[in-house]
Design a protein around this motif. Structure first.
Motif, PDB file in Angstrom:
ATOM      1  N   LEU A  94       1.186  -1.671  -0.113  1.00 14.84           N
ATOM      2  CA  LEU A  94       0.268   0.571   0.221  1.00 14.84           C
ATOM      3  C   LEU A  94       0.908   0.975  -0.165  1.00 14.84           C
ATOM      4  O   LEU A  94       1.312   1.211   1.147  1.00 14.84           O
ATOM      5  CB  LEU A  94      -0.831   0.139   1.185  1.00 14.84           C
ATOM      6  N   SER A  95       1.221   1.934  -0.919  1.00 16.60           N
ATOM      7  CA  SER A  95       1.507   3.403  -0.886  1.00 16.60           C
ATOM      8  C   SER A  95       0.702   4.305  -1.130  1.00 16.60           C
ATOM      9  O   SER A  95      -0.313   4.681  -1.584  1.00 16.60           O
ATOM     10  CB  SER A  95       2.301   4.040  -3.100  1.00 16.60           C
ATOM     11  N   LEU A  96       1.496   5.412   0.491  1.00 17.55           N
ATOM     12  CA  LEU A  96       0.759   5.918   0.837  1.00 17.55           C
ATOM     13  C   LEU A  96       1.643   7.723   1.287  1.00 17.55           C
ATOM     14  O   LEU A  96       2.959   6.821   1.762  1.00 17.55           O
ATOM     15  CB  LEU A  96      -0.232   5.637   1.822  1.00 17.55           C
ATOM     16  N   ALA A  97       1.125   8.815   1.297  1.00 16.88           N
ATOM     17  CA  ALA A  97       2.028   9.777   2.026  1.00 16.88           C
ATOM     18  C   ALA A  97       0.871  10.018   3.126  1.00 16.88           C
ATOM     19  O   ALA A  97       0.229  10.221   3.166  1.00 16.88           O
ATOM     20  CB  ALA A  97       2.540  10.431   1.097  1.00 16.88           C
ATOM     21  N   ALA A  98       2.390  11.393   3.788  1.00 23.73           N
ATOM     22  CA  ALA A  98       1.552  11.367   4.919  1.00 23.73           C
ATOM     23  C   ALA A  98       2.051  13.006   5.054  1.00 23.73           C
ATOM     24  O   ALA A  98       3.378  12.525   5.470  1.00 23.73           O
ATOM     25  CB  ALA A  98       1.186  10.482   6.324  1.00 23.73           C
ATOM     26  N   SER A  99       1.501  13.996   6.174  1.00 23.27           N
ATOM     27  CA  SER A  99       2.036  15.441   5.832  1.00 23.27           C
ATOM     28  C   SER A  99       2.751  14.988   7.275  1.00 23.27           C
ATOM     29  O   SER A  99       2.453  13.812   8.301  1.00 23.27           O
ATOM     30  CB  SER A  99       1.468  16.515   5.633  1.00 23.27           C
ATOM     31  N   HIS A 100       3.545  16.151   7.334  1.00 21.12           N
ATOM     32  CA  HIS A 100       4.336  15.909   8.799  1.00 21.12           C
ATOM     33  C   HIS A 100       3.426  15.812  10.584  1.00 21.12           C
ATOM     34  O   HIS A 100       3.796  14.878  10.839  1.00 21.12           O
ATOM     35  CB  HIS A 100       5.607  16.985   8.786  1.00 21.12           C
ATOM     36  N   HIS A 101       2.801  16.997  10.359  1.00 22.04           N
ATOM     37  CA  HIS A 101       2.254  17.106  10.704  1.00 22.04           C
ATOM     38  C   HIS A 101       0.638  15.566  11.519  1.00 22.04           C
ATOM     39  O   HIS A 101       0.714  15.907  12.514  1.00 22.04           O
ATOM     40  CB  HIS A 101       0.890  17.997  11.258  1.00 22.04           C
ATOM     41  N   VAL A 102       0.491  15.728   9.783  1.00 21.84           N
ATOM     42  CA  VAL A 102      -0.573  13.788  10.615  1.00 21.84           C
ATOM     43  C   VAL A 102       0.261  12.973  10.874  1.00 21.84           C
ATOM     44  O   VAL A 102      -0.574  12.515  11.466  1.00 21.84           O
ATOM     45  CB  VAL A 102      -1.350  13.713   9.119  1.00 21.84           C
ATOM     46  N   SER A 103       1.337  12.985  10.016  1.00 15.51           N
ATOM     47  CA  SER A 103       2.026  11.178  10.662  1.00 15.51           C
ATOM     48  C   SER A 103       2.774  10.976  11.794  1.00 15.51           C
ATOM     49  O   SER A 103       2.545  10.753  12.798  1.00 15.51           O
ATOM     50  CB  SER A 103       3.017  11.625   9.881  1.00 15.51           C
ATOM     51  N   LEU A 104       2.695  13.108  12.392  1.00 20.98           N
ATOM     52  CA  LEU A 104       3.319  12.892  13.779  1.00 20.98           C
ATOM     53  C   LEU A 104       1.860  12.783  15.296  1.00 20.98           C
ATOM     54  O   LEU A 104       1.840  11.944  16.615  1.00 20.98           O
ATOM     55  CB  LEU A 104       3.897  14.354  14.305  1.00 20.98           C
ATOM     56  N   HIS A 105       0.914  13.632  14.966  1.00 18.54           N
ATOM     57  CA  HIS A 105       0.048  13.795  15.540  1.00 18.54           C
ATOM     58  C   HIS A 105      -1.837  13.178  15.686  1.00 18.54           C
ATOM     59  O   HIS A 105      -2.537  12.755  16.488  1.00 18.54           O
ATOM     60  CB  HIS A 105      -0.455  14.775  15.456  1.00 18.54           C
ATOM     61  N   ARG A 106      -1.924  12.630  14.086  1.00 21.86           N
ATOM     62  CA  ARG A 106      -2.820  11.799  14.213  1.00 21.86           C
ATOM     63  C   ARG A 106      -2.856   9.989  13.678  1.00 21.86           C
ATOM     64  O   ARG A 106      -4.163   9.867  13.887  1.00 21.86           O
ATOM     65  CB  ARG A 106      -3.734  12.440  12.931  1.00 21.86           C
ATOM     66  N   LEU A 107      -1.694  10.171  13.083  1.00 23.18           N
ATOM     67  CA  LEU A 107      -1.828   8.743  12.170  1.00 23.18           C
ATOM     68  C   LEU A 107      -1.463   7.467  13.001  1.00 23.18           C
ATOM     69  O   LEU A 107      -1.844   6.679  12.767  1.00 23.18           O
ATOM     70  CB  LEU A 107      -0.993   8.944  10.961  1.00 23.18           C
ATOM     71  N   GLN A 137      -3.035  43.015   5.003  1.00 23.55           N
ATOM     72  CA  GLN A 137      -1.954  42.804   3.530  1.00 23.55           C
ATOM     73  C   GLN A 137      -1.000  41.676   5.016  1.00 23.55           C
ATOM     74  O   GLN A 137      -0.987  42.553   5.988  1.00 23.55           O
ATOM     75  CB  GLN A 137      -0.920  43.537   3.030  1.00 23.55           C
ATOM     76  N   LEU A 138      -0.697  40.278   5.064  1.00 21.62           N
ATOM     77  CA  LEU A 138       0.351  40.181   5.718  1.00 21.62           C
ATOM     78  C   LEU A 138       1.617  40.251   6.241  1.00 21.62           C
ATOM     79  O   LEU A 138       1.756  40.463   5.164  1.00 21.62           O
ATOM     80  CB  LEU A 138      -0.247  39.031   5.973  1.00 21.62           C
ATOM     81  N   ASN A 139       1.599  40.670   7.476  1.00 22.83           N
ATOM     82  CA  ASN A 139       3.122  40.947   7.340  1.00 22.83           C
ATOM     83  C   ASN A 139       3.954  39.481   7.161  1.00 22.83           C
ATOM     84  O   ASN A 139       4.304  39.399   8.631  1.00 22.83           O
ATOM     85  CB  ASN A 139       3.593  42.058   8.699  1.00 22.83           C
ATOM     86  N   ALA A 140       4.893  38.666   6.790  1.00 26.47           N
ATOM     87  CA  ALA A 140       4.979  37.819   7.093  1.00 26.47           C
ATOM     88  C   ALA A 140       6.423  37.645   6.220  1.00 26.47           C
ATOM     89  O   ALA A 140       7.189  38.609   5.762  1.00 26.47           O
ATOM     90  CB  ALA A 140       4.467  37.068   5.257  1.00 26.47           C
ATOM     91  N   GLY A 141       7.269  37.050   7.749  1.00 28.17           N
ATOM     92  CA  GLY A 141       8.478  37.397   7.425  1.00 28.17           C
ATOM     93  C   GLY A 141       9.212  35.590   7.135  1.00 28.17           C
ATOM     94  O   GLY A 141       8.802  35.044   6.007  1.00 28.17           O
ATOM     95  N   MET A 142       9.588  35.396   8.527  1.00 29.82           N
ATOM     96  CA  MET A 142      10.324  33.577   7.508  1.00 29.82           C
ATOM     97  C   MET A 142       9.536  32.873   8.079  1.00 29.82           C
ATOM     98  O   MET A 142       8.498  32.791   8.461  1.00 29.82           O
ATOM     99  CB  MET A 142      11.736  33.006   8.981  1.00 29.82           C
ATOM    100  N   SER A 143       9.746  31.835   6.557  1.00 29.51           N
ATOM    101  CA  SER A 143       9.127  30.177   6.645  1.00 29.51           C
ATOM    102  C   SER A 143       9.448  29.589   6.544  1.00 29.51           C
ATOM    103  O   SER A 143      10.308  29.096   6.090  1.00 29.51           O
ATOM    104  CB  SER A 143       7.589  30.814   5.419  1.00 29.51           C
ATOM    105  N   THR A 144       8.244  28.312   7.080  1.00 26.96           N
ATOM    106  CA  THR A 144       8.629  26.544   6.814  1.00 26.96           C
ATOM    107  C   THR A 144       7.275  26.033   6.716  1.00 26.96           C
ATOM    108  O   THR A 144       6.427  26.394   7.034  1.00 26.96           O
ATOM    109  CB  THR A 144       9.524  26.478   8.183  1.00 26.96           C
ATOM    110  N   ASN A 145       7.775  24.633   6.230  1.00 26.00           N
ATOM    111  CA  ASN A 145       6.337  24.735   6.425  1.00 26.00           C
ATOM    112  C   ASN A 145       6.558  23.176   7.612  1.00 26.00           C
ATOM    113  O   ASN A 145       5.690  22.439   7.931  1.00 26.00           O
ATOM    114  CB  ASN A 145       6.611  23.330   4.886  1.00 26.00           C
ATOM    115  N   TYR A 146       7.189  23.107   8.345  1.00 20.99           N
ATOM    116  CA  TYR A 146       7.729  22.281   9.313  1.00 20.99           C
ATOM    117  C   TYR A 146       7.126  23.277  10.778  1.00 20.99           C
ATOM    118  O   TYR A 146       7.495  23.916  11.137  1.00 20.99           O
ATOM    119  CB  TYR A 146       8.856  21.965  10.133  1.00 20.99           C
ATOM    120  N   LEU A 147       5.347  22.736  11.289  1.00 16.34           N
ATOM    121  CA  LEU A 147       4.767  23.636  12.325  1.00 16.34           C
ATOM    122  C   LEU A 147       5.101  23.230  13.391  1.00 16.34           C
ATOM    123  O   LEU A 147       5.560  24.313  14.246  1.00 16.34           O
ATOM    124  CB  LEU A 147       3.224  22.631  12.069  1.00 16.34           C
ATOM    125  N   ASP A 148       6.574  22.255  13.912  1.00 13.14           N
ATOM    126  CA  ASP A 148       6.917  22.394  14.912  1.00 13.14           C
ATOM    127  C   ASP A 148       8.239  23.139  15.037  1.00 13.14           C
ATOM    128  O   ASP A 148       8.320  24.058  16.088  1.00 13.14           O
ATOM    129  CB  ASP A 148       7.697  20.703  15.461  1.00 13.14           C
TER     130      ASP A 148
END
Length: 289
Positions: free
Chosen positions: A93-106, A215-226
Protein backbone atom coordinates in the motif's frame (compact mmCIF):
# COMPACT_ATOMS: atom_id res chain seq x y z
CA UNK A 1 6.50 0.13 -26.44
CA UNK A 2 6.04 -1.68 -23.09
CA UNK A 3 5.56 -0.83 -19.44
CA UNK A 4 9.28 -1.12 -18.68
CA UNK A 5 10.24 1.58 -21.16
CA UNK A 6 7.38 3.81 -20.02
CA UNK A 7 8.32 3.37 -16.34
CA UNK A 8 11.91 4.31 -17.13
CA UNK A 9 10.78 7.38 -19.07
CA UNK A 10 8.45 8.53 -16.27
CA UNK A 11 11.10 7.98 -13.60
CA UNK A 12 13.68 10.06 -15.49
CA UNK A 13 11.09 12.79 -16.15
CA UNK A 14 10.06 12.95 -12.49
CA UNK A 15 13.58 12.91 -11.05
CA UNK A 16 15.27 14.84 -13.90
CA UNK A 17 18.11 12.37 -13.55
CA UNK A 18 19.05 9.01 -15.09
CA UNK A 19 20.97 7.99 -11.97
CA UNK A 20 18.12 8.88 -9.59
CA UNK A 21 15.66 7.07 -11.86
CA UNK A 22 17.91 4.01 -11.75
CA UNK A 23 17.97 4.07 -7.95
CA UNK A 24 14.19 4.51 -7.84
CA UNK A 25 13.59 1.47 -10.08
CA UNK A 26 16.46 -0.61 -8.61
CA UNK A 27 18.20 -0.80 -12.00
CA UNK A 28 21.56 0.25 -13.36
CA UNK A 29 21.89 3.63 -15.03
CA UNK A 30 22.85 1.80 -18.22
CA UNK A 31 19.59 -0.17 -18.16
CA UNK A 32 17.58 3.04 -17.75
CA UNK A 33 19.43 4.69 -20.63
CA UNK A 34 18.80 1.68 -22.90
CA UNK A 35 15.08 1.66 -22.09
CA UNK A 36 14.72 5.38 -22.79
CA UNK A 37 16.74 5.02 -26.01
CA UNK A 38 14.49 2.15 -27.11
CA UNK A 39 11.38 4.24 -26.47
CA UNK A 40 12.88 7.17 -28.42
CA UNK A 41 13.61 4.80 -31.33
CA UNK A 42 10.07 3.44 -31.26
CA UNK A 43 8.57 6.94 -31.26
CA UNK A 44 11.23 8.34 -33.61
CA UNK A 45 11.53 11.36 -31.31
CA UNK A 46 14.04 12.61 -28.77
CA UNK A 47 12.33 12.71 -25.36
CA UNK A 48 15.07 14.34 -23.28
CA UNK A 49 17.65 17.02 -23.81
CA UNK A 50 20.91 16.08 -22.10
CA UNK A 51 23.12 19.11 -21.44
CA UNK A 52 25.97 18.17 -19.14
CA UNK A 53 24.36 16.55 -16.12
CA UNK A 54 21.08 18.38 -16.66
CA UNK A 55 18.16 16.37 -18.07
CA UNK A 56 15.02 18.09 -19.31
CA UNK A 57 12.00 17.05 -21.33
CA UNK A 58 11.77 17.99 -24.99
CA UNK A 59 8.47 19.08 -26.51
CA UNK A 60 7.82 15.45 -27.46
CA UNK A 61 8.65 14.38 -23.91
CA UNK A 62 6.21 16.90 -22.44
CA UNK A 63 3.51 15.58 -24.78
CA UNK A 64 4.19 11.96 -23.83
CA UNK A 65 4.45 12.36 -20.04
CA UNK A 66 0.74 12.72 -19.10
CA UNK A 67 -0.14 9.90 -21.52
CA UNK A 68 2.54 7.65 -20.03
CA UNK A 69 1.21 8.35 -16.52
CA UNK A 70 -2.30 7.50 -17.70
CA UNK A 71 -1.25 4.25 -19.41
CA UNK A 72 0.70 3.04 -16.38
CA UNK A 73 -2.08 4.00 -14.00
CA UNK A 74 -4.71 2.15 -16.05
CA UNK A 75 -2.55 -0.98 -16.24
CA UNK A 76 -1.95 -0.86 -12.48
CA UNK A 77 -5.66 -0.25 -11.96
CA UNK A 78 -6.52 -3.36 -13.98
CA UNK A 79 -4.06 -5.44 -11.97
CA UNK A 80 -5.48 -4.10 -8.71
CA UNK A 81 -9.11 -4.71 -9.73
CA UNK A 82 -8.34 -8.34 -10.55
CA UNK A 83 -6.34 -8.80 -7.35
CA UNK A 84 -9.22 -7.38 -5.31
CA UNK A 85 -11.49 -10.20 -6.47
CA UNK A 86 -9.76 -12.60 -4.09
CA UNK A 87 -10.88 -10.51 -1.13
CA UNK A 88 -7.46 -10.84 0.48
CA UNK A 89 -5.94 -7.79 2.16
CA UNK A 90 -2.32 -8.17 1.09
CA UNK A 91 0.29 -6.53 -1.11
CA UNK A 92 1.95 -3.12 -0.91
CA UNK A 93 0.00 0.00 0.00
CA UNK A 94 1.70 3.18 -1.22
CA UNK A 95 0.67 6.22 0.76
CA UNK A 96 2.06 9.51 1.99
CA UNK A 97 1.29 11.59 5.06
CA UNK A 98 2.12 15.17 5.89
CA UNK A 99 4.56 15.68 8.75
CA UNK A 100 1.85 17.02 11.07
CA UNK A 101 -0.63 14.22 10.30
CA UNK A 102 2.06 11.55 10.65
CA UNK A 103 3.12 12.86 14.06
CA UNK A 104 -0.19 13.85 15.62
CA UNK A 105 -3.01 11.93 13.92
CA UNK A 106 -1.82 8.81 12.13
CA UNK A 107 0.08 6.60 14.65
CA UNK A 108 -2.96 4.95 16.34
CA UNK A 109 -4.59 4.29 12.96
CA UNK A 110 -1.47 2.67 11.51
CA UNK A 111 -0.93 0.62 14.66
CA UNK A 112 -4.46 -0.77 14.47
CA UNK A 113 -4.25 -1.32 10.70
CA UNK A 114 -0.93 -3.19 10.88
CA UNK A 115 -2.23 -5.40 13.68
CA UNK A 116 -5.39 -6.26 11.74
CA UNK A 117 -3.75 -6.70 8.31
CA UNK A 118 -0.19 -7.95 8.92
CA UNK A 119 0.21 -9.16 5.31
CA UNK A 120 0.07 -5.59 3.96
CA UNK A 121 3.43 -3.95 3.38
CA UNK A 122 3.22 -0.19 3.95
CA UNK A 123 5.20 1.97 1.54
CA UNK A 124 4.81 5.10 3.68
CA UNK A 125 6.37 8.43 2.73
CA UNK A 126 6.48 11.60 4.79
CA UNK A 127 5.93 14.57 2.49
CA UNK A 128 4.56 18.06 2.49
CA UNK A 129 0.83 18.03 1.78
CA UNK A 130 1.32 19.64 -1.63
CA UNK A 131 3.98 17.08 -2.67
CA UNK A 132 1.79 14.16 -1.59
CA UNK A 133 -1.18 15.72 -3.41
CA UNK A 134 0.79 15.80 -6.67
CA UNK A 135 1.90 12.21 -6.10
CA UNK A 136 -1.74 11.06 -5.94
CA UNK A 137 -2.64 13.17 -8.97
CA UNK A 138 0.19 11.62 -11.01
CA UNK A 139 -0.76 8.12 -9.88
CA UNK A 140 2.47 7.50 -7.93
CA UNK A 141 0.58 7.15 -4.64
CA UNK A 142 -2.63 5.32 -3.85
CA UNK A 143 -3.53 7.43 -0.81
CA UNK A 144 -2.34 10.58 0.93
CA UNK A 145 -3.29 11.87 4.38
CA UNK A 146 -2.79 15.61 4.24
CA UNK A 147 -4.17 19.09 4.71
CA UNK A 148 -6.93 19.20 2.11
CA UNK A 149 -6.78 21.68 -0.75
CA UNK A 150 -9.34 24.50 -0.81
CA UNK A 151 -9.82 23.95 -4.55
CA UNK A 152 -8.91 20.35 -5.41
CA UNK A 153 -8.42 19.10 -8.95
CA UNK A 154 -11.51 17.43 -10.45
CA UNK A 155 -9.59 14.12 -10.47
CA UNK A 156 -8.97 14.19 -6.71
CA UNK A 157 -11.46 12.66 -4.30
CA UNK A 158 -11.08 14.29 -0.87
CA UNK A 159 -12.51 12.81 2.33
CA UNK A 160 -12.39 15.10 5.41
CA UNK A 161 -11.28 13.18 8.49
CA UNK A 162 -10.19 15.72 11.10
CA UNK A 163 -11.14 19.36 11.77
CA UNK A 164 -7.97 21.20 12.75
CA UNK A 165 -8.64 24.46 14.60
CA UNK A 166 -5.77 26.94 14.28
CA UNK A 167 -4.98 29.26 17.20
CA UNK A 168 -3.34 32.68 17.01
CA UNK A 169 -0.28 32.32 19.24
CA UNK A 170 2.65 34.40 20.48
CA UNK A 171 5.38 34.02 23.06
CA UNK A 172 4.45 34.87 26.64
CA UNK A 173 6.51 38.09 26.48
CA UNK A 174 5.27 39.26 23.05
CA UNK A 175 3.83 42.84 23.01
CA UNK A 176 0.38 41.44 22.19
CA UNK A 177 0.39 38.73 24.88
CA UNK A 178 -1.38 40.75 27.60
CA UNK A 179 -4.05 42.38 25.42
CA UNK A 180 -7.68 41.54 26.22
CA UNK A 181 -8.62 41.79 22.53
CA UNK A 182 -6.53 41.76 19.36
CA UNK A 183 -7.68 42.73 15.87
CA UNK A 184 -6.46 41.28 12.60
CA UNK A 185 -5.19 44.75 11.70
CA UNK A 186 -3.02 44.78 14.82
CA UNK A 187 -1.55 41.44 13.80
CA UNK A 188 -0.40 42.91 10.48
CA UNK A 189 1.83 45.30 12.45
CA UNK A 190 3.89 42.35 13.70
CA UNK A 191 5.86 39.64 11.91
CA UNK A 192 3.95 36.48 11.07
CA UNK A 193 5.75 33.13 10.90
CA UNK A 194 3.79 30.86 8.57
CA UNK A 195 4.16 27.92 6.20
CA UNK A 196 5.64 28.69 2.79
CA UNK A 197 3.63 30.39 0.09
CA UNK A 198 1.66 28.07 -2.22
CA UNK A 199 0.90 25.70 0.67
CA UNK A 200 -2.70 24.85 1.49
CA UNK A 201 -2.42 26.24 5.04
CA UNK A 202 -0.81 29.50 3.92
CA UNK A 203 -3.54 29.90 1.29
CA UNK A 204 -6.19 29.54 4.01
CA UNK A 205 -4.60 32.28 6.15
CA UNK A 206 -4.01 34.63 3.23
CA UNK A 207 -7.63 34.30 2.13
CA UNK A 208 -8.80 35.26 5.64
CA UNK A 209 -6.73 38.45 5.72
CA UNK A 210 -7.64 39.28 2.10
CA UNK A 211 -11.35 39.12 3.00
CA UNK A 212 -10.64 41.90 5.51
CA UNK A 213 -8.54 43.87 2.98
CA UNK A 214 -5.41 43.30 5.04
CA UNK A 215 -1.89 42.35 3.99
CA UNK A 216 0.07 39.86 6.07
CA UNK A 217 3.46 40.96 7.37
CA UNK A 218 5.05 37.58 6.71
CA UNK A 219 8.64 36.98 7.75
CA UNK A 220 10.48 33.67 7.91
CA UNK A 221 8.62 30.61 6.71
CA UNK A 222 8.93 26.85 6.95
CA UNK A 223 6.54 23.99 6.31
CA UNK A 224 7.42 22.27 9.60
CA UNK A 225 4.87 23.37 12.19
CA UNK A 226 7.05 22.21 15.08
CA UNK A 227 9.81 24.53 13.81
CA UNK A 228 7.31 27.40 13.52
CA UNK A 229 6.25 26.69 17.09
CA UNK A 230 9.88 26.95 18.26
CA UNK A 231 10.38 30.29 16.46
CA UNK A 232 7.22 31.69 18.03
CA UNK A 233 8.22 30.61 21.55
CA UNK A 234 11.52 32.54 21.29
CA UNK A 235 9.68 35.70 20.26
CA UNK A 236 10.36 35.90 16.53
CA UNK A 237 6.73 36.55 15.63
CA UNK A 238 3.14 35.31 15.85
CA UNK A 239 1.59 32.36 14.05
CA UNK A 240 -1.48 30.20 13.61
CA UNK A 241 -0.91 26.72 15.02
CA UNK A 242 -3.10 23.67 15.63
CA UNK A 243 -4.46 23.28 19.16
CA UNK A 244 -2.37 20.11 19.55
CA UNK A 245 0.82 22.23 19.42
CA UNK A 246 -0.24 24.84 21.98
CA UNK A 247 1.61 24.53 25.31
CA UNK A 248 2.13 26.73 28.38
CA UNK A 249 5.05 28.53 26.74
CA UNK A 250 2.65 30.04 24.17
CA UNK A 251 -0.13 32.56 24.66
CA UNK A 252 -3.33 32.14 22.63
CA UNK A 253 -4.50 35.55 21.45
CA UNK A 254 -8.20 36.55 21.68
CA UNK A 255 -8.54 37.72 18.07
CA UNK A 256 -11.80 39.36 16.98
CA UNK A 257 -12.16 37.38 13.75
CA UNK A 258 -13.81 34.21 12.57
CA UNK A 259 -12.09 31.01 13.72
CA UNK A 260 -9.57 29.51 11.33
CA UNK A 261 -10.07 25.83 10.59
CA UNK A 262 -8.37 23.59 8.09
CA UNK A 263 -9.51 20.16 7.01
CA UNK A 264 -7.18 17.19 7.32
CA UNK A 265 -8.16 14.08 5.45
CA UNK A 266 -7.39 11.41 2.91
CA UNK A 267 -7.29 11.78 -0.87
CA UNK A 268 -7.15 9.37 -3.78
CA UNK A 269 -7.48 9.60 -7.55
CA UNK A 270 -11.08 9.35 -8.73
CA UNK A 271 -10.13 7.10 -11.66
CA UNK A 272 -8.15 4.67 -9.55
CA UNK A 273 -9.61 1.46 -8.17
CA UNK A 274 -8.54 1.26 -4.54
CA UNK A 275 -6.82 -1.91 -3.44
CA UNK A 276 -8.44 -3.92 -0.67
CA UNK A 277 -5.70 -2.63 1.65
CA UNK A 278 -6.37 1.03 0.79
CA UNK A 279 -10.11 0.60 1.08
CA UNK A 280 -9.82 -0.98 4.55
CA UNK A 281 -7.43 1.73 5.75
CA UNK A 282 -9.88 4.43 4.66
CA UNK A 283 -12.69 2.61 6.44
CA UNK A 284 -10.66 2.62 9.65
CA UNK A 285 -10.19 6.39 9.61
CA UNK A 286 -12.56 8.37 11.84
CA UNK A 287 -15.01 10.30 9.65
CA UNK A 288 -15.13 14.03 10.40
CA UNK A 289 -18.35 15.29 11.98
Amino acid sequence: MDTNTLQAFVAVANTESFSKAANQLFLTQSAISKRVALLEDQLDSRLFDRIGRRVSLTEAGHALLPRAHQILMELEDARRAISNLSGEVTGTLSLAASHHVSLHRLPPVLRAFSARYPKVQLDLRFDESEVAYEGVLRGDLELALITLSLSPDKNINSIPIWHDTLCYVVAQDHPLADKAQVSLKELTEYTAILPDQNTFTRELVEQLFARHDLQLNAGMSTNYLDTIRMMVTIGLGWSLLPESLVRDDLKVLPVDAEPVQRQLGVIHHRDRTLSNAARHLVEMLPVAK
